[in-house]
Design a protein around this motif. Structure first.
Motif, PDB file in Angstrom:
ATOM      1  N   GLY A 280       6.540  -4.776  -1.441  1.00  0.00           N
ATOM      2  CA  GLY A 280       5.148  -4.766  -0.980  1.00  0.00           C
ATOM      3  C   GLY A 280       4.206  -5.485  -1.927  1.00  0.00           C
TER       4      GLY A 280
ATOM      5  N   ASN B 179      -0.348  -3.290   3.120  1.00  0.00           N
ATOM      6  CA  ASN B 179       0.576  -2.856   2.066  1.00  0.00           C
ATOM      7  C   ASN B 179      -0.119  -1.995   1.036  1.00  0.00           C
ATOM      8  OD1 ASN B 179       3.451  -3.446   1.747  1.00  0.00           O
ATOM      9  ND2 ASN B 179       2.830  -5.491   2.456  1.00  0.00           N
TER      10      ASN B 179
ATOM     11  N   LYS C 177      10.040   4.872  -5.357  1.00  0.00           N
ATOM     12  CA  LYS C 177      10.291   5.710  -4.182  1.00  0.00           C
ATOM     13  C   LYS C 177      11.795   5.839  -3.916  1.00  0.00           C
ATOM     14  CE  LYS C 177       5.829   4.329  -2.674  1.00  0.00           C
ATOM     15  NZ  LYS C 177       5.064   3.297  -1.978  1.00  0.00           N
TER      16      LYS C 177
ATOM     17  N   ASN D 242       0.579   2.015   0.423  1.00  0.00           N
ATOM     18  CA  ASN D 242       0.909   2.553  -0.917  1.00  0.00           C
ATOM     19  C   ASN D 242      -0.030   3.690  -1.274  1.00  0.00           C
ATOM     20  OD1 ASN D 242       3.067   0.916  -1.400  1.00  0.00           O
ATOM     21  ND2 ASN D 242       1.920  -0.594  -2.631  1.00  0.00           N
TER      22      ASN D 242
ATOM     23  N   GLU E  29       0.806   6.758   0.662  1.00  0.00           N
ATOM     24  CA  GLU E  29       2.059   7.334   0.181  1.00  0.00           C
ATOM     25  C   GLU E  29       1.896   8.035  -1.161  1.00  0.00           C
ATOM     26  OE1 GLU E  29       4.935   4.169   2.516  1.00  0.00           O
ATOM     27  OE2 GLU E  29       4.638   3.951   0.358  1.00  0.00           O
TER      28      GLU E  29
HETATM   29 MG    MG Z   1       4.750  -0.383  -0.667  1.00  0.00          MG
END
Ligand code: MG
Ligand code: ADP
Length: 591
Positions: free
Chosen positions: A551, A489, A542, A493, A496
């Motif tokens: 998450g 997780n 997001k 992140n 991302e």
């Molecule tokens: Mg996440």
């Protein structure tokens, strides 16, 4: 990044007011002490002045007593000298003009001729002159006449320098009164503007008083007194002096000073006769003690210049007090610092620490409440999903069993069966998370484990990964399945957050029997106001469909179950340097 705020350290915060109070108290005491010292010093000076004046007054008294003694002795000497040779009184007479010494009235008188040492004594000065050479002073021989006693031989001179013979003391004077009673007379007499200590004694022919002998001496010997008084000093600026009722200085160390500048001062002195007074002389303020000495009709004074005396004293007093003050401030501060402030400091520090702990606990409570809420929701959902998923799994397997080995649909059906099992697993995981089940730890090589987590995350080409392991003992106890979820997780992140590419570096360090893992990215960073919300369930920045906001709460739960800690440090402002985020996970080796 948080900007550091300037804060006064707690220790100083406690110590500062105490210090200020002590300084104020000590300064106040010092000033009080100096004032007290100055006033006692002024008293001391005044006492000194009065003492000086009294001493001189006693000296004057002694001078006067000595003069009387001297005159008494002189009279004895004169007596024995005079009667060494017989006095021959004849009945021959002469007529002469005599003058009353009181009212200066003259008249003719009849005087007997007296012989002494075979010489006519009337207006013969052998006797008085030879005595003058023996003991000084004034000597006279008086002959009794009807109106009093007349000087027939004397060394007393008139203003014009001639001898004061043929002046007479009238019958009604106290001298003649005493003499006529056959007594000696001692007293004072103003002779040519000077006071004399005098002594008279009668002499006889048979029983009859026919004359008298006189000796006298200046009541005060100014030259001798001046010499003594001028040697006296008081303090640095003080001296005694003597003046008369007109303010003329008879004795004064500064010979050019003759009268008081201020007539008011003189007036007061004459009125009060004795006391202490402040006055100005040549622009300086002086303090003076004074006393009237009646016998001499003189005033004795002693004065000091106030500033000269006090300035040095005040200097010394301030110096002394300042040193004492400083030392006591120092000692008090050390004392207070050691015994009070240190304790207070510890107390407040402990208070601060426990406040911080409380705040942390509150935050943790909030998180766990939110997690619990989420847990309930997810437990509900999971529970609802469980049954339909079971049906899908069961029936897909039944159908799979019934299909022929080579059936083309078999592959698709197998996929449904596998994925529904996977869904079941996820759901049961969700249930686990919701129930905060215990962890199942196993031995894991943390370096290899991190590698595995990175491998199971889809990493685009523009993102590089890098592992930096700084610990020797890589084996530790964790729930690998759950930790896999947590780390992937964090890694997802990070990836991302770097749409433009960058590096995700994972470093493994050790501290106090805990393993610390940093997940550091070069992404867009997190806004300061969002940091607090990160671990809140469903918080996401997001787009819908991309982020769920579940998450990090999951990560938090897993780390907590391992008795670990998670913290974040981020910069989203390029002005403050490179943007990026670091998540720190601290896991104790023994949970
Ligand atoms: Mg996440
Ligand atoms: P999701 O990823 O579904 O949004 P998460 O709980 O994983 O939910 O993350 C919550 C939010 O925290 C994200 O939406 C993102 O704004 C922020 N975040 C988490 N990790 C990072 C990171 N490494 N860099 C920047 N933002 C992050």
């Amino acid at each position: 990044m948080m900007k550091p705020k300037f804060r006064i350290p707690l220790k100083l915060k406690l110590f500062l007011p105490v210090t200020i109070i002590i300084i104020i108290v000590v300064v106040f005491l010092t000033i009080w002490f100096i004032n007290k010292s100055i006033s006692s010093f002024e008293n001391h000076i005044q006492n000194n002045l009065e003492l000086e004046v009294n001493t001189i007054s006693k000296m004057f008294e002694r001078e006067s007593a000595l003069k009387l003694e001297k005159v008494q002795n002189n009279l004895k000497v004169a007596h024995s000298y005079f009667f060494q040779t017989p006095l021959i009184i004849t009945s021959d007479t002469i007529h002469q003009i005599v003058e009353n010494q009181k009212n200066n009235v003259k008249h003719e008188a009849v005087l007997n001729k007296w012989y002494h040492n075979n010489k006519l004594i009337n207006c013969n000065n052998d006797f008085v002159d030879s005595l003058e050479s023996v003991f000084g002073g004034t000597i006279s021989v008086f002959q009794r006449i009807d109106s009093g006693f007349v000087r027939i031989s004397t060394n007393v001179r008139k203003f014009d320098g001639t001898r004061a013979v043929l002046t007479y003391i009238p019958m009604e004077s106290p001298v003649v009164n005493a003499i006529m009673k056959g007594e000696k007379y001692y007293g004072r007499a103003l002779v040519l503007n000077e006071w004399y200590t005098t002594a008279y004694e009668p002499f006889y022919t048979g029983n009859e008083i026919v004359g008298m002998l006189y000796v006298g001496d200046k009541e005060k010997d100014m030259s001798e007194l001046t010499r003594i008084i001028n040697t006296l000093k008081i303090g640095k600026s003080g001296y005694p002096f003597v003046f008369d009722k007109h303010g003329n200085f008879l004795i004064h160390p500064e010979s050019n000073t003759t009268v008081f500048e201020d007539e008011e001062v003189l007036k007061k002195i004459i009125e009060n006769k004795e006391g202490v007074i402040e006055y100005k002389q040549k622009g300086k303020t002086k303090t003076m003690a004074y006393k009237y000495f009646e016998k001499f009709e003189l005033y004795i004074g002693a004065s000091v210049v106030n500033d000269v005396e006090s300035v040095e004293f005040v200097h010394n007093a301030i110096k002394g007090a300042a040193i004492v003050g400083l030392i006591s401030i120092l000692f008090l501060l050390i004392f207070i610092y050691r015994f009070t402030s240190e304790k207070l400091y510890r107390y407040f520090n402990a208070l601060q620490v426990s406040n911080k702990k409380l705040a942390n606990a509150e935050l943790a409570l909030k998180h766990s409440e939110k997690l619990a809420n989420m847990g309930q929701i997810s437990a509900g959902i999971a529970h609802e999903l469980n049954n339909p998923l079971g049906v899908i799994t069961m029936y897909s397997n039944i159908v799979l069993d019934e299909l022929d080995e080579n059936d083309p649909k078999r592959q698709d059906l197998q996929l449904i069966a596998d994925q529904s099992i996977r869904c079941k697993n996820i759901v049961s995981n969700l249930l686990n998370f919701a129930r905060k089940n215990k962890i199942k730890v196993e031995e894991v090589d943390i370096y290899e484990f991190i590698q595995k987590t990175l491998n199971s995350v889809v990493i685009p080409k523009n993102v590089k990964t890098d592992i930096n392991c700084k610990i020797k003992n890589k084996i530790m106890m964790i729930d690998a399945e759950q930790m896999m979820q947590a780390f992937t997780n964090l890694e997802k992140n990070a990836v991302e957050a770097m749409p433009e590419g960058g590096t995700l570096s994972v470093s493994i360090e050790e501290e106090n029997n805990s393993v610390i893992i940093y997940f550091e990215d070069e992404g867009i960073g997190i806004a300061e106001e969002n940091i607090e919300k990160l671990f809140t369930p469903f918080f996401t920045t997001k787009e819908i469909g991309k982020g769920t906001g579940l998450g990090l709460p999951l990560v938090y739960g897993i780390i907590k179950m391992h008795n670990g800690k998670i913290a974040v440090n981020s910069n989203n402002n390029p002005e403050n340097g490179k943007t990026g985020t670091t998540f720190m996970v601290k896991l104790p080796r023994i949970n």
